[in-house]
Design a protein around this motif. Structure first.
Motif, PDB file in Angstrom:
ATOM      1  N   THR A  15      28.570 -29.589   2.289  1.00  0.00           N
ATOM      2  CA  THR A  15      27.675 -30.693   2.012  1.00  0.00           C
ATOM      3  C   THR A  15      27.513 -30.717   0.421  1.00  0.00           C
ATOM      4  O   THR A  15      27.138 -31.620  -0.335  1.00  0.00           O
ATOM      5  CB  THR A  15      26.398 -30.457   2.864  1.00  0.00           C
ATOM      6  OG1 THR A  15      26.741 -30.688   4.299  1.00  0.00           O
ATOM      7  CG2 THR A  15      25.518 -31.367   2.471  1.00  0.00           C
ATOM      8  N   SER A  71      29.611 -25.688   6.703  1.00  0.00           N
ATOM      9  CA  SER A  71      28.931 -27.129   6.762  1.00  0.00           C
ATOM     10  C   SER A  71      27.945 -27.055   5.467  1.00  0.00           C
ATOM     11  O   SER A  71      28.014 -28.137   4.740  1.00  0.00           O
ATOM     12  CB  SER A  71      28.282 -27.488   7.756  1.00  0.00           C
ATOM     13  OG  SER A  71      27.000 -26.723   8.057  1.00  0.00           O
ATOM     14  N   SER A  72      27.301 -26.142   4.997  1.00  0.00           N
ATOM     15  CA  SER A  72      26.547 -26.142   3.913  1.00  0.00           C
ATOM     16  C   SER A  72      26.988 -26.216   2.701  1.00  0.00           C
ATOM     17  O   SER A  72      26.737 -27.102   1.645  1.00  0.00           O
ATOM     18  CB  SER A  72      25.365 -24.939   3.905  1.00  0.00           C
ATOM     19  OG  SER A  72      24.618 -24.893   4.802  1.00  0.00           O
ATOM     20  N   ILE A 123      30.149 -31.916  -1.602  1.00  0.00           N
ATOM     21  CA  ILE A 123      30.141 -33.604  -1.806  1.00  0.00           C
ATOM     22  C   ILE A 123      28.986 -33.987  -2.492  1.00  0.00           C
ATOM     23  O   ILE A 123      29.180 -34.885  -3.236  1.00  0.00           O
ATOM     24  CB  ILE A 123      30.143 -34.093  -0.169  1.00  0.00           C
ATOM     25  CG1 ILE A 123      31.438 -33.880   0.533  1.00  0.00           C
ATOM     26  CG2 ILE A 123      29.782 -35.554  -0.075  1.00  0.00           C
ATOM     27  CD1 ILE A 123      31.326 -34.006   1.991  1.00  0.00           C
ATOM     28  N   LEU A 124      27.637 -33.627  -2.502  1.00  0.00           N
ATOM     29  CA  LEU A 124      26.616 -33.914  -3.160  1.00  0.00           C
ATOM     30  C   LEU A 124      27.055 -33.624  -4.825  1.00  0.00           C
ATOM     31  O   LEU A 124      26.662 -34.515  -5.496  1.00  0.00           O
ATOM     32  CB  LEU A 124      25.371 -33.013  -2.927  1.00  0.00           C
ATOM     33  CG  LEU A 124      24.614 -33.267  -1.388  1.00  0.00           C
ATOM     34  CD1 LEU A 124      23.657 -32.512  -1.171  1.00  0.00           C
ATOM     35  CD2 LEU A 124      24.293 -34.907  -1.475  1.00  0.00           C
TER      36      LEU A 124
END
Length: 67
Positions: free
Chosen positions: A19, A15-16, A22-23
């Motif tokens: 994320t 998940s990190s 996406i960032l």
């Protein structure tokens, strides 16, 4: 002595990474890049050089008659 619970590490790491991906994509997509450069047409002027009006010939060693 209790053992370290590592069952949630995989979900946390994945998940990190998602994320961060996406960032970074949002950060890159908000950037504005300059347009592709277009070729510039330059008009060249013909200049008369003094050595262009004279007839000259360069004799190379290989072009001389054999002796």
């Amino acid at each position: 002595m209790p053992q370290l619970d590592t069952s949630t590490w995989f979900i946390t790491i994945v998940s990190s990474m998602i994320t961060l991906f996406i960032l970074f994509q949002l950060k890159i997509s908000s950037q504005t890049f300059p347009a592709a450069p277009s070729p510039k047409i330059v008009a060249t002027e013909k200049t008369n050089n003094p050595w262009e009006s004279k007839w000259t010939k360069i004799y190379l060693p290989l072009s001389l008659p054999q002796q």
